[in-house]
Design an enzyme around this catalytic site. Structure first.
Site, PDB file in Angstrom:
ATOM      1  N   GLU A  63      34.639  51.522  30.201  1.00 35.05           N
ATOM      2  CA  GLU A  63      34.869  51.049  31.562  1.00 35.05           C
ATOM      3  C   GLU A  63      35.824  51.985  32.292  1.00 35.05           C
ATOM      4  OE1 GLU A  63      36.263  46.935  33.788  1.00 35.05           O
ATOM      5  OE2 GLU A  63      37.440  47.678  32.093  1.00 35.05           O
ATOM      6  N   TRP A  85      30.639  43.722  33.764  1.00 37.82           N
ATOM      7  CA  TRP A  85      30.595  43.626  35.229  1.00 37.82           C
ATOM      8  C   TRP A  85      29.317  42.964  35.738  1.00 37.82           C
ATOM      9  CZ3 TRP A  85      34.010  44.494  39.123  1.00 37.82           C
ATOM     10  CH2 TRP A  85      35.216  45.123  38.787  1.00 37.82           C
ATOM     11  N   TYR A 127      36.945  49.886  42.216  1.00 38.25           N
ATOM     12  CA  TYR A 127      37.937  50.816  41.674  1.00 38.25           C
ATOM     13  C   TYR A 127      37.585  52.297  41.796  1.00 38.25           C
ATOM     14  CZ  TYR A 127      39.839  46.620  39.427  1.00 38.25           C
ATOM     15  OH  TYR A 127      40.359  45.370  39.186  1.00 38.25           O
ATOM     16  N   ARG A 159      58.579  61.043  42.884  1.00 36.71           N
ATOM     17  CA  ARG A 159      58.512  59.582  42.818  1.00 36.71           C
ATOM     18  C   ARG A 159      57.278  59.065  43.559  1.00 36.71           C
ATOM     19  NH1 ARG A 159      64.074  60.746  43.454  1.00 36.71           N
ATOM     20  NH2 ARG A 159      63.916  60.608  45.732  1.00 36.71           N
ATOM     21  N   CYS A 179      42.086  43.931  40.644  1.00 35.82           N
ATOM     22  CA  CYS A 179      43.138  43.152  39.975  1.00 35.82           C
ATOM     23  C   CYS A 179      44.234  44.095  39.489  1.00 35.82           C
ATOM     24  CB  CYS A 179      42.545  42.364  38.809  1.00 35.82           C
ATOM     25  SG  CYS A 179      41.364  41.102  39.318  1.00 35.82           S
ATOM     26  N   ARG A 200      47.837  42.417  40.187  1.00 37.86           N
ATOM     27  CA  ARG A 200      48.125  41.287  41.086  1.00 37.86           C
ATOM     28  C   ARG A 200      47.617  39.972  40.523  1.00 37.86           C
ATOM     29  NH1 ARG A 200      43.709  39.059  43.349  1.00 37.86           N
ATOM     30  NH2 ARG A 200      41.825  40.298  43.102  1.00 37.86           N
ATOM     31  N   ASP A 203      43.741  37.525  34.315  1.00 39.09           N
ATOM     32  CA  ASP A 203      43.116  36.595  33.393  1.00 39.09           C
ATOM     33  C   ASP A 203      43.695  36.937  32.021  1.00 39.09           C
ATOM     34  OD1 ASP A 203      41.476  35.410  31.486  1.00 39.09           O
ATOM     35  OD2 ASP A 203      39.599  35.956  32.474  1.00 39.09           O
TER      36      ASP A 203
END
Length: 297
Positions: A63, A85, A127, A159, A179, A200, A203
């Protein structure tokens, strides 16, 4: 003796004991806490592939490799026997056509019929699209991964070494908004690459084990491409939840004793785009049996 995996089991128990029960988007219901952090040291070549249940690590790495291609269609995943998916486009197909096709038949048709795959296998700008082809307001595409590797090599004290997938303008077009949405990197003065992953929505039973594995594999690839050594993987979760139909499975897993984490090694590829699943080996993985649970869509 406590191991790195005990952090995860502690979090399972914390959610089970104190989680707030709510009805969520899926309608299944969750028990959740807000804000969590786990830390895994990759410097000794071990990776957080959980041992208290079998994690199919090759699926998680495949993945991640798919994300890196920038692809957003499940056809390539299915050709590599990755089915994690399929639920979202299948639900869309059933809802829009009324055809209650079985999942395996749907997946087989996606693989066999490119036109069908183009229509029904697409996930939207998820993504991979955001990581490799973020579309700016000026119409220019931005390859966040290539930019990150350039910074790791040339400005390792920066940074600003991060990439993310929460593109506000395109979230509504995604089958599932990201996610695991922000990955930030840090290079120590001794040449070790650290990663902080912000997720965020997590599961905890089904998703987190895959997220740990995929993030660790990516960190190893990036370190290798930048001439660095792997350091620490820091995982942070926002809404960390167990679905109401996962509670018994979570209790089962939390009662198991962790075993030694395995070692992951990879053969160096010419570029971040050249890695294949055959380049990854995992040694010393001795997990407890798998734990089955339904995905909430």
């Amino acid at each position: 003796m406590r191991t790195a995996e005990h952090q995860y089991l502690d979090l399972l128990n914390h959610v089970l004991a104190t989680g707030d029960e709510r009805v969520d988007r899926t309608g299944v219901g969750t028990r959740s806490v807000f804000g969590a952090m786990l830390r895994f040291n990759l410097s000794d070549e071990t990776v957080p592939i959980l041992t208290t249940k079998r994690v199919y690590w090759k699926t998680a790495v495949k993945e991640m490799l798919w994300f890196l291609t920038g692809d957003t269609n499940i056809r390539a995943l299915l050709e590599n026997n990755v089915r994690i998916w399929s639920d979202w486009p299948l639900a869309t197909y059933r809802r829009e056509t009324g055809d209650q096709i079985e999942q395996r038949a749907f997946e087989d048709r996606i693989v066999a019929d490119p036109d069908f795959a183009a229509r029904w296998g697409e996930l939207g700008p998820v993504y991979g699209k955001q990581w490799r082809r973020w579309l700016g307001a000026d119409g220019q595409e931005h390859d966040q991964i290539a930019s990150l590797i350039d910074m790791l090599r040339n400005t390792p004290a920066s940074r600003r070494m991060l990439f993310h997938a929460w593109n506000v303008a395109e979230v509504g077009q995604m089958a599932l908004p990201p996610c695991h949405m922000i990955y930030q990197y840090h290079v120590t003065s001794g040449g070790r690459l650290n990663c902080l992953l912000y997720q965020r929505s997590c599961d905890l039973l089904l998703g987190a084990p895959f997220n740990f594995t995929g993030a660790a594999a990516l960190q190893l690839m990036l370190a290798q491409q930048a001439g660095l050594q792997p350091g620490e993987l820091v995982w942070t979760g926002g809404d960390v939840h167990l679905y109401s139909n996962h509670l018994e499975q979570a209790k089962l897993q939390a009662a198991r004793e962790p075993r030694a984490l395995p070692v992951m090694r990879l053969r160096k590829a010419e570029s971040i785009d050249a890695y294949r699943i055959e380049d990854f080996t995992v040694e010393g993985y001795d997990p407890h049996p798998p734990i089955q649970a339904e995905v909430a869509v």
